[in-house]
Design an enzyme around this catalytic site. Structure first.
Site, mmCIF file in Angstrom:
data_model
loop_
_atom_site.group_PDB
_atom_site.id
_atom_site.type_symbol
_atom_site.label_atom_id
_atom_site.label_comp_id
_atom_site.label_asym_id
_atom_site.label_seq_id
_atom_site.Cartn_x
_atom_site.Cartn_y
_atom_site.Cartn_z
ATOM 1 N N SER A 252 0.827 -1.212 0.000
ATOM 2 C CA SER A 252 0.000 0.000 0.000
ATOM 3 C C SER A 252 0.859 1.259 0.000
ATOM 4 O O SER A 252 2.028 1.237 0.410
ATOM 5 C CB SER A 252 -0.902 -0.013 1.223
ATOM 6 O OG SER A 252 -0.103 0.027 2.384
ATOM 7 N N CYS A 307 -3.511 -4.448 -7.958
ATOM 8 C CA CYS A 307 -3.082 -3.050 -7.809
ATOM 9 C C CYS A 307 -3.558 -2.192 -8.976
ATOM 10 O O CYS A 307 -3.852 -1.021 -8.804
ATOM 11 C CB CYS A 307 -1.571 -2.986 -7.665
ATOM 12 S SG CYS A 307 -0.717 -3.810 -9.013
ATOM 13 N N GLU A 404 -8.216 3.548 -2.437
ATOM 14 C CA GLU A 404 -8.104 2.200 -2.993
ATOM 15 C C GLU A 404 -8.910 1.237 -2.115
ATOM 16 O O GLU A 404 -8.627 1.090 -0.923
ATOM 17 C CB GLU A 404 -6.632 1.780 -3.025
ATOM 18 C CG GLU A 404 -6.424 0.439 -3.683
ATOM 19 C CD GLU A 404 -4.955 0.030 -3.710
ATOM 20 O OE1 GLU A 404 -4.281 0.146 -2.674
ATOM 21 O OE2 GLU A 404 -4.499 -0.428 -4.774
HETATM 22 P P1 NAD Z 1 0.509 -3.587 2.984
HETATM 23 O O1 NAD Z 1 1.190 -2.307 2.625
HETATM 24 O O2 NAD Z 1 -0.369 -3.611 4.165
HETATM 25 O O3 NAD Z 1 1.596 -4.738 3.246
HETATM 26 C C1 NAD Z 1 2.524 -5.116 2.261
HETATM 27 C C2 NAD Z 1 3.708 -5.785 2.954
HETATM 28 O O4 NAD Z 1 4.372 -4.828 3.771
HETATM 29 C C3 NAD Z 1 3.323 -6.942 3.880
HETATM 30 O O5 NAD Z 1 4.316 -7.942 3.753
HETATM 31 C C4 NAD Z 1 3.362 -6.285 5.258
HETATM 32 O O6 NAD Z 1 3.595 -7.215 6.298
HETATM 33 C C5 NAD Z 1 4.527 -5.327 5.100
HETATM 34 N N1 NAD Z 1 4.520 -4.172 5.999
HETATM 35 C C6 NAD Z 1 3.463 -3.580 6.598
HETATM 36 N N2 NAD Z 1 3.877 -2.495 7.302
HETATM 37 C C7 NAD Z 1 5.216 -2.410 7.134
HETATM 38 C C8 NAD Z 1 6.213 -1.480 7.567
HETATM 39 N N3 NAD Z 1 5.918 -0.438 8.344
HETATM 40 N N4 NAD Z 1 7.491 -1.671 7.169
HETATM 41 C C9 NAD Z 1 7.813 -2.707 6.359
HETATM 42 N N5 NAD Z 1 6.920 -3.622 5.923
HETATM 43 C C10 NAD Z 1 5.630 -3.465 6.291
HETATM 44 O O7 NAD Z 1 -0.226 -4.055 1.654
HETATM 45 P P2 NAD Z 1 -1.170 -5.353 1.472
HETATM 46 O O8 NAD Z 1 -2.465 -5.050 2.117
HETATM 47 O O9 NAD Z 1 -0.421 -6.573 1.851
HETATM 48 O O10 NAD Z 1 -1.327 -5.384 -0.123
HETATM 49 C C11 NAD Z 1 -2.231 -4.604 -0.803
HETATM 50 C C12 NAD Z 1 -1.575 -3.350 -1.365
HETATM 51 O O11 NAD Z 1 -0.511 -3.713 -2.258
HETATM 52 C C13 NAD Z 1 -2.518 -2.517 -2.180
HETATM 53 O O12 NAD Z 1 -2.353 -1.154 -1.850
HETATM 54 C C14 NAD Z 1 -2.066 -2.760 -3.617
HETATM 55 O O13 NAD Z 1 -2.376 -1.752 -4.518
HETATM 56 C C15 NAD Z 1 -0.609 -2.919 -3.447
HETATM 57 N N6 NAD Z 1 -0.033 -3.625 -4.606
HETATM 58 C C16 NAD Z 1 0.699 -2.905 -5.526
HETATM 59 C C17 NAD Z 1 1.216 -3.528 -6.664
HETATM 60 C C18 NAD Z 1 2.036 -2.770 -7.693
HETATM 61 O O14 NAD Z 1 2.698 -3.393 -8.517
HETATM 62 N N7 NAD Z 1 2.028 -1.459 -7.676
HETATM 63 C C19 NAD Z 1 0.994 -4.895 -6.861
HETATM 64 C C20 NAD Z 1 0.237 -5.596 -5.916
HETATM 65 C C21 NAD Z 1 -0.264 -4.941 -4.785
#
Ligand code: NAD
Length: 500
Positions: A252, A307, A404
């Site tokens: 995210s 995404c 989103e």
């Molecule tokens: P998220 O940001 O909650 O978590 C993603 C990852 O980051 C997880 O492994 C989580 O444990 C880790 N994380 C959480 N907080 C952290 C921190 N402070 N420091 C380091 N790591 C941390 O996202 P999600 O809910 O797992 O996935 C959905 C999001 O991913 C959506 O916003 C989506 O748009 C995005 N996404 C983007 C793409 C792209 O290519 N742009 C592709 C797929 C998903």
């Protein structure tokens, strides 16, 4: 569908779960977390626990980074002949395909996605991507340049650049395409000779752990690919660790910003693939049936947990009703159920938390005055199923239009002119992707440069190619996954100047 009800083929495939409590994967072997804490892995179709994976702490992350660092410095991996690294990656891609049943069954179990999608995207496209990146191992190149240096008189200079492996790459990935996105980070890093510490999402750690085992089987040195499981604390510890040279993140935008702040302390190199609110634009000359089908695929594919999902649908006013009615009809005809059932078209969302979040957005839009044309509610009492949803009568300031949602919910809005839709489409902090549906070449060419998005599709949506860089404009990210750009982002460019 309970685990015990799975087909014999899938039962065999998930033999990996004969031991339900799994460890991290460090220095080529599975190991228990230092604190002995675990998180449940839950099947969102049944809401039953299927496994446990470590809730790692900074100590586990430190062990994984040390392992990756020692392997980068001391093992032959980074100095190996590029053709030998290519061969290892090629073997890994073959093993991923050979274990396609197992890996896709694990994806369906932990994330709820349709097994056919897991087979096609996470396994099929993932393996193909590893093969594509294997090829890059032998194709990295620098340049010789023409210097204008003139001092001291009479001395000539020879100048060139070289690309060198960055070192240790940290990869933090989400739950929507767990294996594919992990491979997007791992394969370019390994192709250049880097070593990796991967932190999967706490919802979906199982395929990452299985992948690490397959990588050793493929001939990757122990310690070149380490997996530490856990939640935000483990991710934050990896980002802050001074032993990593680059952090590649998909997730995210909010987490991406936290990562960028933390990475600033060591100026750790960053690739950030973040959220989106991508517009899908249908002009009045488009093929209406194709556009409506494309809009349905654009938002309902993988339960909208994509995404680049086409979550804002803009249709030129003259054909608005026709497109939106066809889209609603397609939504109502979708079969909802377990991802293991090959006739199902929409599986559960990844978790109860995500389901409640998605329904919360729909309820919020409804109370702000939007009309729920179809969907908008949970299906049944058990499992994280949400009906595919079409919202109309939305306004640009509604949260459902601006934020989103990451679920099967589309906000449809009419527009009158191309100028107007450009303004509406760009009225967002995101800039990941957009699509234009039209048979008018002039309109298409006019729109492409005006849309502030990292990818623009014409008469298609969500089409990714290994050779085509993927990454966002604005708050959708920095840098690119896929393509040559992703390999180069795992290298440093060194300039060399020699007095001859
Ligand atoms: P998220 O940001 O909650 O978590 C993603 C990852 O980051 C997880 O492994 C989580 O444990 C880790 N994380 C959480 N907080 C952290 C921190 N402070 N420091 C380091 N790591 C941390 O996202 P999600 O809910 O797992 O996935 C959905 C999001 O991913 C959506 O916003 C989506 O748009 C995005 N996404 C983007 C793409 C792209 O290519 N742009 C592709 C797929 C998903």
């Amino acid at each position: 569908m309970n685990l015990a009800d799975l087909s014999a083929e899938n039962q065999r495939a998930i033999g990996f779960l004969a031991r339900r409590r799994r460890g991290n994967f460090i220095r080529g072997a599975e190991c228990a977390p230092a604190d002995g804490a675990y998180l449940a892995v839950v099947d969102p179709a049944t809401e039953m626990q299927v496994a446990e994976a470590p809730d790692s702490t900074a100590a586990d992350v430190d062990a994984a980074v040390r392992s990756a660092r020692a392997t980068f410095e001391d093992s032959p991996w980074s100095r190996m002949r590029p053709a030998d690294r290519e061969a290892v990656l090629y073997r890994l891609s073959t093993l991923i395909e050979a274990h396609g049943d197992e890996l896709s069954a694990l994806e369906t179990l932990q994330g709820g996605k349709l097994q056919g999608i897991a087979r096609m995207v996470d396994v099929g496209a993932g393996a193909e991507f590893v093969r594509y990146m294997a090829g890059w191992a032998t194709k990295l190149e620098g340049q010789t340049l023409q210097p204008s240096l003139g001092f001291p008189p009479g001395v000539q200079y020879h100048t060139w650049t070289r690309r060198e492996a960055l070192g240790v790459v940290g990869a933090v990935v989400p739950w929507n395409f767990p294996l594919a996105i992990a491979l997007w980070k791992i394969a370019p890093a390994l192709a250049t000779g880097c070593t990796v510490v991967l932190k999967p999402s706490p919802e979906t750690p199982l395929t990452a752990l299985r992948l690490a085992e397959l990588a050793v089987e493929a001939g990757l040195p122990a310690g070149a690919l380490n997996v530490v499981c856990g939640g935000p604390a483990a991710g934050a510890a990896l980002v802050a660790h001074p032993g990593i040279d680059k952090l590649s993140f998909t997730g995210s935008t909010a987490t991406g910003k936290a990562i960028a702040r933390s990475a600033a302390d060591h100026l750790t190199r960053l690739t950030l693939e973040l959220g989106g609110k991508s517009p899908l634009i249908v002009l009045e000359d488009a093929d209406i049936d194709a556009a409506a089908a494309g809009a349905a695929m654009g938002i309902f594919f993988n339960q909208g947990q994509v995404c680049t999902a086409g979550s804002r649908l803009f249709v030129q006013r003259r054909i608005f009703e026709q497109v939106v009615q066809r889209l609603a009809h397609a939504a109502e005809g979708m079969k909802i159920g377990s991802g293991f059932d090959p006739t199902v078209q929409l599986g559960p969302l990844v978790s109860k938390r995500q389901m409640e979040r998605v329904i919360g957005y729909v309820d919020g839009a409804r109370s702000d005055g939007a009309t729920v044309l179809t969907g908008g509610a949970r299906v049944g009492e058990a499992g994280c199923f949400v009906r595919p949803t079409v919202l109309v009568d939305v306004t640009p300031r509604m949260r459902a239009v601006r934020e989103e949602i990451f679920g099967p919910v589309v906000c449809a809005q009419p527009f009158d002119s191309v100028d107007e839709v450009v303004q509406m489409a760009n009225d967002t902090p995101f800039g990941l992707a957009a699509s234009v549906w039209s048979n008018n070449l002039s309109s298409v060419h006019r729109l492409v440069p005006l849309l502030k998005a990292g990818t623009v599709w014409i008469n298609c949506h969500n089409m990714l190619d290994n050779n085509l860089p993927l990454g966002g404009f604005k708050q959708s990210g920095q840098g690119k996954d896929l393509g040559r750009a992703a390999v180069e982002a795992c290298t440093e460019l060194k300039s060399v100047c020699m007095a001859v």
